[in-house]
Design an enzyme around this catalytic site. Structure first.
Site, PDB file in Angstrom:
ATOM      1  N   ASP A 249     -67.889  81.275  82.242  1.00 25.16           N
ATOM      2  CA  ASP A 249     -66.975  80.772  83.278  1.00 25.16           C
ATOM      3  C   ASP A 249     -67.565  79.558  83.991  1.00 25.16           C
ATOM      4  O   ASP A 249     -66.844  78.671  84.426  1.00 25.16           O
ATOM      5  CB  ASP A 249     -66.678  81.869  84.315  1.00 25.16           C
ATOM      6  CG  ASP A 249     -65.369  82.592  84.008  1.00 25.16           C
ATOM      7  OD1 ASP A 249     -64.684  82.205  83.035  1.00 25.16           O
ATOM      8  OD2 ASP A 249     -65.047  83.543  84.749  1.00 25.16           O
ATOM      9  N   GLU A 372     -68.434  77.825  72.280  1.00 20.60           N
ATOM     10  CA  GLU A 372     -68.023  78.411  73.573  1.00 20.60           C
ATOM     11  C   GLU A 372     -66.515  78.686  73.596  1.00 20.60           C
ATOM     12  O   GLU A 372     -65.837  78.443  74.591  1.00 20.60           O
ATOM     13  CB  GLU A 372     -68.479  77.520  74.744  1.00 20.60           C
ATOM     14  CG  GLU A 372     -69.987  77.586  74.900  1.00 20.60           C
ATOM     15  CD  GLU A 372     -70.520  76.913  76.138  1.00 20.60           C
ATOM     16  OE1 GLU A 372     -69.901  77.045  77.203  1.00 20.60           O
ATOM     17  OE2 GLU A 372     -71.581  76.278  76.030  1.00 20.60           O
TER      18      GLU A 372
HETATM   19  C1  LIG Z   1     -73.013  73.237  67.065  1.00 18.65           C
HETATM   20  C2  LIG Z   1     -72.834  74.669  67.443  1.00 18.65           C
HETATM   21  C3  LIG Z   1     -73.697  75.257  68.376  1.00 18.65           C
HETATM   22  C4  LIG Z   1     -73.575  76.612  68.692  1.00 18.65           C
HETATM   23  N1  LIG Z   1     -74.463  77.174  69.573  1.00 18.65           N
HETATM   24  C5  LIG Z   1     -74.387  78.500  69.829  1.00 18.65           C
HETATM   25  C6  LIG Z   1     -75.355  79.131  70.685  1.00 18.65           C
HETATM   26  O1  LIG Z   1     -76.253  78.487  71.249  1.00 18.65           O
HETATM   27  N2  LIG Z   1     -75.280  80.474  70.864  1.00 18.65           N
HETATM   28  C7  LIG Z   1     -74.312  81.229  70.283  1.00 18.65           C
HETATM   29  O2  LIG Z   1     -74.327  82.431  70.489  1.00 18.65           O
HETATM   30  N3  LIG Z   1     -73.388  80.664  69.467  1.00 18.65           N
HETATM   31  C8  LIG Z   1     -73.387  79.327  69.232  1.00 18.65           C
HETATM   32  N4  LIG Z   1     -72.455  78.728  68.405  1.00 18.65           N
HETATM   33  C9  LIG Z   1     -71.463  79.576  67.738  1.00 18.65           C
HETATM   34  C10 LIG Z   1     -70.056  79.410  68.295  1.00 18.65           C
HETATM   35  O3  LIG Z   1     -69.948  79.991  69.564  1.00 18.65           O
HETATM   36  C11 LIG Z   1     -69.108  79.989  67.247  1.00 18.65           C
HETATM   37  O4  LIG Z   1     -69.140  79.102  66.140  1.00 18.65           O
HETATM   38  C12 LIG Z   1     -67.695  80.155  67.765  1.00 18.65           C
HETATM   39  O5  LIG Z   1     -67.615  81.210  68.690  1.00 18.65           O
HETATM   40  C13 LIG Z   1     -66.703  80.407  66.615  1.00 18.65           C
HETATM   41  O6  LIG Z   1     -67.158  81.463  65.835  1.00 18.65           O
HETATM   42  P1  LIG Z   1     -67.251  81.285  64.227  1.00 18.65           P
HETATM   43  O7  LIG Z   1     -67.966  80.028  63.938  1.00 18.65           O
HETATM   44  O8  LIG Z   1     -67.778  82.540  63.667  1.00 18.65           O
HETATM   45  O9  LIG Z   1     -65.762  81.055  63.776  1.00 18.65           O
HETATM   46  P2  LIG Z   1     -64.635  82.207  63.508  1.00 18.65           P
HETATM   47  O10 LIG Z   1     -64.739  83.264  64.551  1.00 18.65           O
HETATM   48  O11 LIG Z   1     -64.746  82.582  62.075  1.00 18.65           O
HETATM   49  O12 LIG Z   1     -63.348  81.356  63.759  1.00 18.65           O
HETATM   50  C14 LIG Z   1     -62.938  80.335  62.841  1.00 18.65           C
HETATM   51  C15 LIG Z   1     -61.741  79.629  63.408  1.00 18.65           C
HETATM   52  O13 LIG Z   1     -60.665  80.543  63.519  1.00 18.65           O
HETATM   53  C16 LIG Z   1     -59.783  80.087  64.524  1.00 18.65           C
HETATM   54  N5  LIG Z   1     -59.458  81.226  65.376  1.00 18.65           N
HETATM   55  C17 LIG Z   1     -60.279  81.988  66.140  1.00 18.65           C
HETATM   56  N6  LIG Z   1     -59.588  82.957  66.768  1.00 18.65           N
HETATM   57  C18 LIG Z   1     -58.289  82.819  66.365  1.00 18.65           C
HETATM   58  C19 LIG Z   1     -57.080  83.510  66.640  1.00 18.65           C
HETATM   59  N7  LIG Z   1     -57.076  84.585  67.460  1.00 18.65           N
HETATM   60  N8  LIG Z   1     -55.936  83.100  66.059  1.00 18.65           N
HETATM   61  C20 LIG Z   1     -55.931  82.040  65.205  1.00 18.65           C
HETATM   62  N9  LIG Z   1     -57.044  81.322  64.929  1.00 18.65           N
HETATM   63  C21 LIG Z   1     -58.202  81.711  65.482  1.00 18.65           C
HETATM   64  C22 LIG Z   1     -60.493  78.953  65.278  1.00 18.65           C
HETATM   65  O14 LIG Z   1     -59.978  77.712  64.838  1.00 18.65           O
HETATM   66  C23 LIG Z   1     -61.923  79.094  64.833  1.00 18.65           C
HETATM   67  O15 LIG Z   1     -62.616  77.859  64.850  1.00 18.65           O
HETATM   68  C24 LIG Z   1     -72.546  77.378  68.092  1.00 18.65           C
HETATM   69  C25 LIG Z   1     -71.660  76.765  67.187  1.00 18.65           C
HETATM   70  C26 LIG Z   1     -71.802  75.430  66.862  1.00 18.65           C
HETATM   71  C27 LIG Z   1     -70.833  74.811  65.892  1.00 18.65           C
END
Ligand SMILES: Cc1cc2nc3c(=O)[nH]c(=O)nc-3n(C[C@H](O)[C@H](O)[C@H](O)COP(=O)(O)OP(=O)(O)OC[C@H]3O[C@@H](n4cnc5c(N)ncnc54)[C@H](O)[C@@H]3O)c2cc1C
Length: 398
Positions: A249, A372
């Site tokens: 938040d 985030e």
């Molecule tokens: C450069 C970078 C730095 C990061 N740093 C951190 C960190 O320091 N700490 C940490 O814990 N995490 C970190 N992350 C992870 C980040 O928080 C996750 O990538 C993010 O939460 C999305 O999760 P995922 O990649 O597993 O995508 P998924 O959960 O597989 O989602 C894929 C896509 O599905 C779509 N989607 C999601 N929900 C829905 C829905 N309900 N309906 C339809 N579409 C949807 C969105 O377009 C999403 O991008 C980082 C990611 C990146 C790219």
């Protein structure tokens, strides 16, 4: 570099204007965005150096809360955090990253830590001698964060952590990780707790370094019987999800602010280029098609900035901010992507040359629409919030 008229907006106080002006001068003197060597070692070294410089400059005091622990104030000043991220992002994406992670990785300690936890970690985060990281995502739990599986089992006076975390920023260079693990009080979101895990704890390993389009330290972590004293747990057992969400938040609005900073830099670059690029006996800025692009960029950026500072102001006023922060994050990151794309278009072929500022911005903005909470997740948060408010107001009028 850009107009500073937004510093006079009513969401900000005189101290914020002073802060932004001083940081701008510091950033011009100290920062550069010319990291050409994208090897893991060069990126890690640059990040360590930036954390140290931000600490020495006094800026990291704004990333933590608690005057007794070296912070600028007792609670985190969200508008200050946003102004700092916006300014740093205009100058250097890596500097913005270094600042943001100090805040995100230690925010829960500022808000939920015991005196001993605060005393041990916050002064070092605030002076740049310790690097923080936030570890919640897992290979099978990203957007659906409540599905996380990494487990912490109580054993006497300690917890044994087993599982994996991935996409962890500062993975490999952090001195400690804020780790969210399942302690099983209830199923789903209510069965998660938060732990501070020192990087040198036995059983914690960097399983993989991950290279991304906008280089910064990123890793997959593995926990194998990683023993953490119970005194390293943050808050009560089962409170982890709440702790993570309340940290987000604060920092979600600041992702929006970073996007505004990237977009303002793109507008600045586009204005300079279109005023000097000669074609058809004029300069590019003389053509109405260019002017339309520039007008849209400027208007969109102000829209994003207004949503951003409204959310930050609400947070500082102690108001609920979940919906407004989601609106800011979604709008600012999407708008910044479009503004930067327009800047690349204005530059023509030069815009896609490696090392050009607009090329770098094009790569830097992309992950902000994913981490985030991806844009789609923000849409769900906003919709849930407004539907709930609507139902409540309907009930009140029944
Ligand atoms: C450069 C970078 C730095 C990061 N740093 C951190 C960190 O320091 N700490 C940490 O814990 N995490 C970190 N992350 C992870 C980040 O928080 C996750 O990538 C993010 O939460 C999305 O999760 P995922 O990649 O597993 O995508 P998924 O959960 O597989 O989602 C894929 C896509 O599905 C779509 N989607 C999601 N929900 C829905 C829905 N309900 N309906 C339809 N579409 C949807 C969105 O377009 C999403 O991008 C980082 C990611 C990146 C790219």
């Amino acid at each position: 570099m850009t107009s500073s008229r937004h510093l006079d907006w009513p969401f900000l106080e005189p101290r914020h204007k002073v802060l932004a002006t001083e940081l701008e001068l510091w950033a011009r003197r100290v920062l550069s965005d010319d990291l050409q060597d994208h090897s893991v070692r060069a990126v890690d070294d640059a990040c360590r150096r930036l954390v140290r410089q931000l600490g020495e400059g006094g800026w990291l005091k704004y990333a933590i809360g608690g005057s007794a622990y070296g912070a600028s104030a007792d609670t985190i000043d969200t508008r200050a955090v946003c102004l700092i991220r916006e300014t740093l992002a205009r100058h250097s994406g890596l500097a913005d990253f270094a600042f943001a992670m100090q805040g995100l990785g230690s925010g829960a300690i500022s808000t939920f830590g015991t005196q001993e936890q605060k005393r041990r970690y916050l002064p070092r985060v605030g002076n740049g001698t310790a690097i923080a990281a936030f570890a919640i995502s897992e290979p099978d739990a990203g957007s659906d964060v409540a599905a996380l599986q990494c487990a912490a089992r109580k054993e006497g006076d300690s917890y044994l952590i087993n599982g994996e975390k991935t996409w962890i920023s500062n993975g490999g260079i952090a001195d400690f990780y804020l780790v969210f693990a399942r302690t099983g009080e209830e199923a789903g979101a209510k069965g998660i707790s938060a732990f501070i895990v020192d990087a040198n704890t036995q059983g914690l390993e960097i399983a993989q370094r991950i290279e991304v389009m906008a280089p910064h330290p990123l890793a997959r972590l593995s926990f194998k019987d990683c023993r953490v004293p119970a005194t390293q747990r943050l808050g009560e057992p089962g409170q982890g999800f709440k702790i993570a969400m309340s940290t987000l938040d604060i920092f979600r609005s600041s992702v929006a602010a970073a996007a505004v900073g990237f977009a303002r830099r793109a507008l600045h670059e586009a204005l300079s280029r279109s005023a000097s690029r000669k074609m058809f006996g004029h300069v590019l800025a003389d053509f109405q098609l260019t002017q339309a692009k520039l007008a849209k960029m400027a208007t969109d950026i102000d829209c994003a900035a207004l949503l951003t500072y409204r959310a930050a102001w609400l947070k500082d006023m102690g108001q609920p901010v979940t919906v407004e922060a989601a609106m800011a994050k979604m709008t600012a990151t999407e708008i910044a992507q479009q503004a930067i794309d327009s800047a690349v278009q204005i530059f023509g072929a030069l815009g896609v040359v490696s090392g050009q500022t607009v090329e770098r911005l094009y790569r830097e903005i992309r992950p902000l629409r994913i981490y985030e909470g991806a844009t789609e997740v923000q849409q769900l948060i906003i919709a849930r919030g407004i539907i709930k408010s609507h139902q409540e107001s309907e009930r009140e009028h029944d």
